[in-house]
Design a protein around this motif. Structure first.
Motif, PDB file in Angstrom:
ATOM      1  N   ASP A  21       0.856  -1.189   0.000  1.00 44.45           N
ATOM      2  CA  ASP A  21       0.000   0.000   0.000  1.00 44.45           C
ATOM      3  C   ASP A  21       0.894   1.242   0.000  1.00 44.45           C
ATOM      4  O   ASP A  21       0.521   2.280  -0.527  1.00 44.45           O
ATOM      5  CB  ASP A  21      -0.884   0.020   1.252  1.00 44.45           C
ATOM      6  N   VAL A  22       2.067   1.095   0.630  1.00 45.26           N
ATOM      7  CA  VAL A  22       3.048   2.171   0.741  1.00 45.26           C
ATOM      8  C   VAL A  22       4.399   1.589   0.343  1.00 45.26           C
ATOM      9  O   VAL A  22       4.774   0.515   0.809  1.00 45.26           O
ATOM     10  CB  VAL A  22       3.131   2.706   2.191  1.00 45.26           C
ATOM     11  N   MET A  23       5.111   2.302  -0.528  1.00 41.96           N
ATOM     12  CA  MET A  23       6.460   1.875  -0.922  1.00 41.96           C
ATOM     13  C   MET A  23       7.460   2.922  -0.461  1.00 41.96           C
ATOM     14  O   MET A  23       7.365   4.089  -0.845  1.00 41.96           O
ATOM     15  CB  MET A  23       6.563   1.719  -2.444  1.00 41.96           C
ATOM     16  N   LEU A  24       8.408   2.498   0.384  1.00 40.62           N
ATOM     17  CA  LEU A  24       9.547   3.343   0.728  1.00 40.62           C
ATOM     18  C   LEU A  24      10.581   3.119  -0.363  1.00 40.62           C
ATOM     19  O   LEU A  24      10.967   1.981  -0.635  1.00 40.62           O
ATOM     20  CB  LEU A  24      10.114   2.959   2.092  1.00 40.62           C
ATOM     21  N   ILE A  25      11.013   4.192  -1.006  1.00 40.88           N
ATOM     22  CA  ILE A  25      11.833   4.080  -2.213  1.00 40.88           C
ATOM     23  C   ILE A  25      13.170   4.806  -2.021  1.00 40.88           C
ATOM     24  O   ILE A  25      13.195   6.012  -1.757  1.00 40.88           O
ATOM     25  CB  ILE A  25      11.072   4.682  -3.419  1.00 40.88           C
ATOM     26  N   PRO A  26      14.275   4.071  -2.182  1.00 45.07           N
ATOM     27  CA  PRO A  26      15.579   4.723  -2.106  1.00 45.07           C
ATOM     28  C   PRO A  26      15.800   5.572  -3.358  1.00 45.07           C
ATOM     29  O   PRO A  26      15.146   5.359  -4.384  1.00 45.07           O
ATOM     30  CB  PRO A  26      16.558   3.549  -2.062  1.00 45.07           C
ATOM     31  N   LEU A  27      16.709   6.515  -3.274  1.00 43.08           N
ATOM     32  CA  LEU A  27      16.951   7.368  -4.436  1.00 43.08           C
ATOM     33  C   LEU A  27      18.343   7.974  -4.378  1.00 43.08           C
ATOM     34  O   LEU A  27      18.986   7.977  -3.337  1.00 43.08           O
ATOM     35  CB  LEU A  27      15.877   8.466  -4.516  1.00 43.08           C
ATOM     36  N   ALA A  28      18.771   8.468  -5.514  1.00 41.86           N
ATOM     37  CA  ALA A  28      20.054   9.173  -5.576  1.00 41.86           C
ATOM     38  C   ALA A  28      19.840  10.662  -5.336  1.00 41.86           C
ATOM     39  O   ALA A  28      20.627  11.311  -4.652  1.00 41.86           O
ATOM     40  CB  ALA A  28      20.723   8.945  -6.930  1.00 41.86           C
TER      41      ALA A  28
END
Length: 191
Positions: free
Chosen positions: A117-124
């Protein structure tokens, strides 16, 4: 006259800032991000996917533990193959993980598959319009576009504040984030 930087140049600059943080700064930032939490209610049974941090990414584990205490079911992504949607497998902080095909820790293939339902997304890098720069493979853009055909998914980028950049040159296939959490601030892009 200033030349517009490419995504690759912006990625390199943002990652250099992230890499320059000490282990102590990274650990403190992960705790501060967890303390802020997410700016929306976590309902019992809501599925929240995190990730196993690689390189110098902010560690979402303290935040994930807090969300589990609020009733969330946790999951981690598994890479099945390039160009396919990520799979999300049930996970709890006590579970043993295994190396996936890209050398990233993942839950066992025997773990229950869940749709977050919720996605924690890593990023640059990220900007104040909710655009993110990833690592260039497009896993999260493809997965969000694919899964959002079936249900609403809240996309939450997680980052250190030093990863903020002025503007990401977004392309039509890039999926914008709903929020970005840093150790200093919560950015809401939904309004």
């Amino acid at each position: 006259m200033t030349a517009t930087l490419s995504k690759a140049d912006l990625r390199t600059a943002a990652l250099a800032k992230r890499d320059a943080l000490s282990d102590e700064q990274r650990a403190a930032a992960a705790q501060a991000m967890a303390k802020h939490g997410v700016p929306f209610a976590i309902l019992p049974g809501m599925v929240v996917s995190g990730y196993s941090p690689i390189r110098s990414e902010i560690d979402p584990a303290p935040l994930m533990r807090k969300l589990a205490e609020q009733g969330a079911k946790l999951a981690l992504p598994a890479v099945l193959s390039r160009g396919k949607s990520l799979a999300f497998r049930a996970w709890s902080p006590d579970d043993r993980l295994m190396l996936g095909p890209l050398g990233i820790l993942e839950p066992s293939p025997a773990a229950e598959e869940l749709i977050p339902d919720v996605m924690l997304i890593p990023l640059a890098g990220f900007d104040r319009q909710g655009h993110r720069i990833g690592y260039g493979a497009g896993h999260y853009d493809f997965t969000l576009a694919h899964l959002r055909k079936a249900k609403a998914i809240t996309a939450v980028g997680t980052a250190f504040s030093v990863q903020e950049i002025k503007a990401v040159p977004a392309l039509p296939h890039d999926v914008a984030l709903d929020y970005v959490l840093t150790e200093k601030k919560v950015f809401d892009f939904r309004s």
